[in-house]
Design an enzyme around this catalytic site. Structure first.
Site, PDB file in Angstrom:
ATOM      1  N   ASP A  94       0.848  -1.201   0.000  1.00 53.05           N
ATOM      2  CA  ASP A  94       0.000   0.000   0.000  1.00 53.05           C
ATOM      3  C   ASP A  94       0.885   1.254   0.000  1.00 53.05           C
ATOM      4  O   ASP A  94       2.110   1.156   0.065  1.00 53.05           O
ATOM      5  CB  ASP A  94      -0.977  -0.021   1.199  1.00 53.05           C
ATOM      6  CG  ASP A  94      -0.256   0.049   2.552  1.00 53.05           C
ATOM      7  OD1 ASP A  94       0.639   0.903   2.713  1.00 53.05           O
ATOM      8  OD2 ASP A  94      -0.582  -0.754   3.462  1.00 53.05           O
ATOM      9  N   HIS A 109       8.496  -5.582  -1.337  1.00 51.44           N
ATOM     10  CA  HIS A 109       7.561  -6.516  -1.987  1.00 51.44           C
ATOM     11  C   HIS A 109       6.746  -5.848  -3.098  1.00 51.44           C
ATOM     12  O   HIS A 109       5.736  -6.393  -3.530  1.00 51.44           O
ATOM     13  CB  HIS A 109       6.613  -7.145  -0.948  1.00 51.44           C
ATOM     14  CG  HIS A 109       7.299  -8.127  -0.040  1.00 51.44           C
ATOM     15  ND1 HIS A 109       6.683  -8.697   1.048  1.00 51.44           N
ATOM     16  CD2 HIS A 109       8.559  -8.644  -0.068  1.00 51.44           C
ATOM     17  CE1 HIS A 109       7.534  -9.524   1.662  1.00 51.44           C
ATOM     18  NE2 HIS A 109       8.675  -9.496   1.006  1.00 51.44           N
ATOM     19  N   GLY A 176       4.544  -4.613  13.211  1.00 53.43           N
ATOM     20  CA  GLY A 176       3.385  -5.225  12.551  1.00 53.43           C
ATOM     21  C   GLY A 176       3.703  -6.296  11.535  1.00 53.43           C
ATOM     22  O   GLY A 176       3.046  -6.378  10.500  1.00 53.43           O
TER      23      GLY A 176
HETATM   24  N1  APR Z   1      -0.798  -3.327  15.455  1.00 55.10           N
HETATM   25  C1  APR Z   1       0.349  -4.050  15.456  1.00 55.10           C
HETATM   26  N2  APR Z   1       0.439  -5.300  14.936  1.00 55.10           N
HETATM   27  C2  APR Z   1      -0.665  -5.819  14.387  1.00 55.10           C
HETATM   28  C3  APR Z   1      -1.895  -5.120  14.351  1.00 55.10           C
HETATM   29  C4  APR Z   1      -1.940  -3.822  14.928  1.00 55.10           C
HETATM   30  N3  APR Z   1      -3.053  -3.091  14.943  1.00 55.10           N
HETATM   31  N4  APR Z   1      -2.822  -5.925  13.745  1.00 55.10           N
HETATM   32  C5  APR Z   1      -2.186  -7.060  13.432  1.00 55.10           C
HETATM   33  N5  APR Z   1      -0.894  -7.010  13.821  1.00 55.10           N
HETATM   34  C6  APR Z   1       0.164  -8.026  13.667  1.00 55.10           C
HETATM   35  C7  APR Z   1      -0.340  -9.447  13.731  1.00 55.10           C
HETATM   36  O1  APR Z   1      -0.370  -9.890  15.083  1.00 55.10           O
HETATM   37  C8  APR Z   1       0.705 -10.189  12.894  1.00 55.10           C
HETATM   38  O2  APR Z   1       1.778 -10.665  13.710  1.00 55.10           O
HETATM   39  O3  APR Z   1       0.704  -7.876  12.376  1.00 55.10           O
HETATM   40  C9  APR Z   1       1.223  -9.105  11.938  1.00 55.10           C
HETATM   41  C10 APR Z   1       0.804  -9.301  10.489  1.00 55.10           C
HETATM   42  O4  APR Z   1       1.378 -10.477  10.008  1.00 55.10           O
HETATM   43  P1  APR Z   1       1.097 -11.003   8.518  1.00 55.10           P
HETATM   44  O5  APR Z   1      -0.357 -11.005   8.244  1.00 55.10           O
HETATM   45  O6  APR Z   1       1.831 -12.296   8.369  1.00 55.10           O
HETATM   46  O7  APR Z   1       1.744  -9.871   7.587  1.00 55.10           O
HETATM   47  P2  APR Z   1       3.269  -9.651   7.188  1.00 55.10           P
HETATM   48  O8  APR Z   1       4.186 -10.060   8.298  1.00 55.10           O
HETATM   49  O9  APR Z   1       3.375  -8.269   6.664  1.00 55.10           O
HETATM   50  O10 APR Z   1       3.436 -10.667   5.991  1.00 55.10           O
HETATM   51  C11 APR Z   1       4.666 -10.707   5.324  1.00 55.10           C
HETATM   52  O11 APR Z   1       3.769 -12.200   3.701  1.00 55.10           O
HETATM   53  O12 APR Z   1       2.111 -12.963   2.277  1.00 55.10           O
HETATM   54  C12 APR Z   1       3.232 -12.212   2.383  1.00 55.10           C
HETATM   55  O13 APR Z   1       3.893 -10.625   0.825  1.00 55.10           O
HETATM   56  C13 APR Z   1       3.059 -10.776   1.947  1.00 55.10           C
HETATM   57  O14 APR Z   1       4.313  -8.854   2.669  1.00 55.10           O
HETATM   58  C14 APR Z   1       3.572  -9.975   3.128  1.00 55.10           C
HETATM   59  C15 APR Z   1       4.454 -10.986   3.855  1.00 55.10           C
END
Ligand code: APR
Length: 234
Positions: A94, A109, A176
């Site tokens: 985003d 990414h 996050g």
């Molecule tokens: N504040 C802080 N952390 C949060 C919040 C919040 N409001 N809401 C959710 N989280 C945390 C969750 O607990 C989780 O540990 O954010 C994390 C999101 O994890 P994922 O969904 O796995 O996302 P991400 O780590 O960015 O994924 C990495 O995976 O599928 C691929 O390419 C995609 O860039 C992505 C990569």
């Protein structure tokens, strides 16, 4: 808190969650609703390009309805207020860091708001829908355009630059991210192996890599990041 001059902030989907952008692995996350193999691999695009284009068209359109939250805005203020360098390395596709005021951003990414020509390699800003009948504005081939997104099985962007930033930083903050996708999940270990930087995790819950951080803060990014930035700028 010590005064830091060279900060690298890794962000993941959790930093945008309070803006209403879906995370990937939480309940109701994107990967509960879609199979990665159907929408986020080069093979999926080869097999069913319309389905993959549509998946990203929907997400690109959603960007118009979301706003940066307090965490994005605090990180923008950190960059402008710190007497030093702040670089955001984001796994997010985003544009909420840009809209929150950050200017030094690496989208490892890719970016939802851009497409890339598979024929000439040009990358274009692309605010609307993209399809197999969209023509490349540079080489005029069609079909040619794909989302400018790093899919599973592809190499993240700017890894050399990221590794030198990690080696030179005195503070590494991860916000996050579940710590389940490499190479980003390995950054904290790299930082600790190379230098003496302090490391802080800010996440809703302990991530898979939480034990590798010197300091962890658990709760919502929209609350914790402004508090952390206030400490860093004090
Ligand atoms: N504040 C802080 N952390 C949060 C919040 C919040 N409001 N809401 C959710 N989280 C945390 C969750 O607990 C989780 O540990 O954010 C994390 C999101 O994890 P994922 O969904 O796995 O996302 P991400 O780590 O960015 O994924 C990495 O995976 O599928 C691929 O390419 C995609 O860039 C992505 C990569």
């Amino acid at each position: 808190m010590a005064s830091y001059k060279n900060i690298v902030v890794l962000t993941g989907a959790g930093v945008s969650a309070e803006s209403g952008v879906s995370t990937f692995r939480d309940n109701d996350g994107l990967w509960e609703q879609h199979r990665i193999e159907d929408v986020a691999t080069p093979e999926a695009f080869h097999r069913d390009p319309d389905m993959v284009q549509n998946f990203y068209n929907v997400r690109r359109a959603q960007l118009k309805n979301v706003e940066p939250n307090a965490a994005h805005i605090a990180l923008g203020a950190l960059e402008s207020g710190l007497d030093g360098q702040v670089t955001i390395v984001t796994q997010n596709v985003d544009n909420l860091h840009e809209r929150g005021g950050s200017t030094s951003i690496i989208h490892m990414h890719g970016e939802l708001g851009k497409v890339r020509c598979t024929c000439c390699g040009y990358v274009f800003l692309w605010p609307g829908d993209c399809s197999q009948s969209s023509q490349c504005p540079n080489c005029f081939n069609q079909p040619a355009l794909r989302p400018h997104i790093v899919w599973f099985g592809e190499m993240p962007f700017e890894m050399d630059r990221i590794e030198s930033l990690l080696g030179a930083c005195d503070l590494f903050i991860s916000i996050g991210t579940s710590g389940s996708v490499y190479p980003a999940a390995g950054f904290v270990s790299l930082v600790r192996a190379i230098g003496a930087a302090h490391t802080i995790e800010v996440n809703l819950e302990p991530s898979d890599g939480a034990s590798h951080f010197a300091e962890t803060r658990h709760g919502e990014a929209g609350t914790l990041v402004p508090l952390l930035v206030e400490e860093l700028l004090a």
